[in-house]
Design a protein around this motif. Structure first.
Motif, PDB file in Angstrom:
ATOM      1  N   THR A 133     -28.496  -3.977 -20.460  1.00 19.68           N
ATOM      2  CA  THR A 133     -29.697  -3.138 -20.347  1.00 19.68           C
ATOM      3  C   THR A 133     -29.481  -1.814 -21.093  1.00 19.68           C
ATOM      4  N   GLY A 134     -28.235  -1.303 -21.084  1.00 19.18           N
ATOM      5  CA  GLY A 134     -27.952  -0.060 -21.812  1.00 19.18           C
ATOM      6  C   GLY A 134     -28.247  -0.222 -23.295  1.00 19.18           C
ATOM      7  N   ARG A 172     -22.699  10.362 -14.528  1.00 17.50           N
ATOM      8  CA  ARG A 172     -22.843   8.892 -14.493  1.00 17.50           C
ATOM      9  C   ARG A 172     -21.932   8.283 -13.425  1.00 17.50           C
ATOM     10  N   ILE A 220     -36.975  -1.270 -15.507  1.00 13.40           N
ATOM     11  CA  ILE A 220     -35.861  -2.200 -15.765  1.00 13.40           C
ATOM     12  C   ILE A 220     -36.278  -3.625 -15.401  1.00 13.40           C
ATOM     13  N   ARG A 244     -21.547   8.873 -27.904  1.00  9.05           N
ATOM     14  CA  ARG A 244     -22.892   8.811 -27.320  1.00  9.05           C
ATOM     15  C   ARG A 244     -23.253  10.121 -26.634  1.00  9.05           C
ATOM     16  N   GLY A 296     -24.414  -4.291 -16.938  1.00 10.49           N
ATOM     17  CA  GLY A 296     -25.116  -3.031 -16.627  1.00 10.49           C
ATOM     18  C   GLY A 296     -26.394  -3.249 -15.835  1.00 10.49           C
ATOM     19  N   ARG A 318     -28.248  -2.409 -11.161  1.00 12.06           N
ATOM     20  CA  ARG A 318     -27.533  -1.144 -11.005  1.00 12.06           C
ATOM     21  C   ARG A 318     -27.891  -0.452  -9.696  1.00 12.06           C
ATOM     22  N   GLY A 362     -27.561  11.002 -18.118  1.00 11.66           N
ATOM     23  CA  GLY A 362     -26.763  10.065 -17.325  1.00 11.66           C
ATOM     24  C   GLY A 362     -27.457   9.615 -16.054  1.00 11.66           C
ATOM     25  N   ASP A 363     -28.782   9.843 -15.966  1.00 13.84           N
ATOM     26  CA  ASP A 363     -29.545   9.362 -14.805  1.00 13.84           C
ATOM     27  C   ASP A 363     -29.995   7.931 -15.040  1.00 13.84           C
ATOM     28  N   LEU A 364     -30.331   7.246 -13.966  1.00 14.48           N
ATOM     29  CA  LEU A 364     -30.814   5.875 -14.114  1.00 14.48           C
ATOM     30  C   LEU A 364     -32.287   5.860 -14.498  1.00 14.48           C
ATOM     31  N   VAL A 365     -32.666   4.838 -15.224  1.00 14.09           N
ATOM     32  CA  VAL A 365     -34.061   4.585 -15.589  1.00 14.09           C
ATOM     33  C   VAL A 365     -34.716   3.929 -14.358  1.00 14.09           C
ATOM     34  N   GLN A 409     -32.850  -3.246  -7.463  1.00 10.57           N
ATOM     35  CA  GLN A 409     -32.779  -4.143  -8.635  1.00 10.57           C
ATOM     36  C   GLN A 409     -32.125  -5.467  -8.250  1.00 10.57           C
ATOM     37  N   LEU A 467     -32.023  -0.395 -23.848  1.00 12.09           N
ATOM     38  CA  LEU A 467     -32.669   0.918 -23.688  1.00 12.09           C
ATOM     39  C   LEU A 467     -32.323   1.852 -24.848  1.00 12.09           C
ATOM     40  N   ASP A 483     -24.574  10.505 -23.875  1.00  9.48           N
ATOM     41  CA  ASP A 483     -24.247  10.485 -22.443  1.00  9.48           C
ATOM     42  C   ASP A 483     -22.741  10.300 -22.228  1.00  9.48           C
TER      43      ASP A 483
END
Ligand code: AMP
Length: 217
Positions: free
Chosen positions: A31-32, A173, A64, A162, A85, A88, A56-59, A92, A35, A164
């Motif tokens: 997923t990373g 993270r 997702i 990166r 990934g 998470r 570094g926050d989740l989507v 999910q 995205l 992040d």
């Protein structure tokens, strides 16, 4: 095979997933990577999630799940998939369980790659990634540098750190991982699907542990 790869950022999920794809044609779904591809392409989704990812926050879970509900129904998943990934968060994982039931798909197991925080921090701060969204090859300045400094061996694009993977984003993270993702270990243990593996050793040792468990089923 149909596997979930669990573990903190830097535990080696992507590396193990890539090696597993070579065994039986199962496809790696990160997923990373999906995205980051959307951010690089500047799509509507990419613009929506760019700042979340940078810090570094989740989507959000619903975004997702929309992506994954589509992705898991693509024909290349029939041969098997390695989820890198994802999931998470507990919501999910629950949504994935319902989705797989609906699609009539059974998971083989969820592999948890265990690694000490110190090793994770060292790996993440020295990790470099190909800037080409279609490549995203992973390097490490200490243990696996590109042949030509700063240039991807596979596609020739610049290799970067990166956004992040700054010290601040990494520590955020890891906090997010402990709070939101680590509870998935208990979730998959309850489902009878968990395999704990020591990720400090070689990737081959991880592959062997997975192969033995698959063979014993
Ligand atoms: P990764 O490459 O797996 O470390 O993911 C990089 C970033 O993408 C994460 O820090 C999140 O912002 C986002 N991300 C990736 N996968 C997920 C997911 N399953 N749920 C929420 N956010 C995600």
């Amino acid at each position: 095979m149909k596997l979930i790869l669990l573990g903190a950022p830097g535990a080696g999920k992507g590396t193990v997933a890539k090696l597993l794809t070579e065994l039986d044609g199962s496809v790696q779904i990160s997923t990373g990577d999906i995205l980051r591809g959307a951010v690089a392409a500047g799509t509507k989704l990419g613009k929506q999630i760019e700042s979340l990812m940078k810090s570094g926050d989740l989507v959000p879970d619903d975004l997702i799940m929309d992506i994954m509900a589509q992705r898991l129904q693509e024909p290349d998943c029939e041969q098997g998939f390695l989820l890198d990934g994802f999931p998470r968060t507990i919501p999910q994982a629950e949504a994935l369980k319902s989705l797989l039931e609906k699609l009539g798909i059974e998971l083989d197991m969820a592999v948890n790659l265990n690694l000490e925080r110190e090793v994770i921090l060292d790996r993440l701060t020295t990790r470099r990634t190909c800037s080409n969204a279609d490549c995203q090859a992973i390097y490490n300045v200490k243990s696996n540098p590109p042949k030509q400094e700063g240039i991807c061996d596979k596609c020739g694009c610049p290799v970067i750190q990166r956004d992040d993977e700054t010290a601040e984003a990494i520590s955020h993270r890891l906090e997010t991982y402990n709070e939101k993702t680590a509870p998935l270990i208990g979730f998959y243990e309850n489902e009878g699907l968990l395999l704990n593996v020591d990720a400090a050793g070689s990737s081959e040792a991880v592959l062997t542990a997975i192969g033995e468990k698959l063979g014993a089923r």
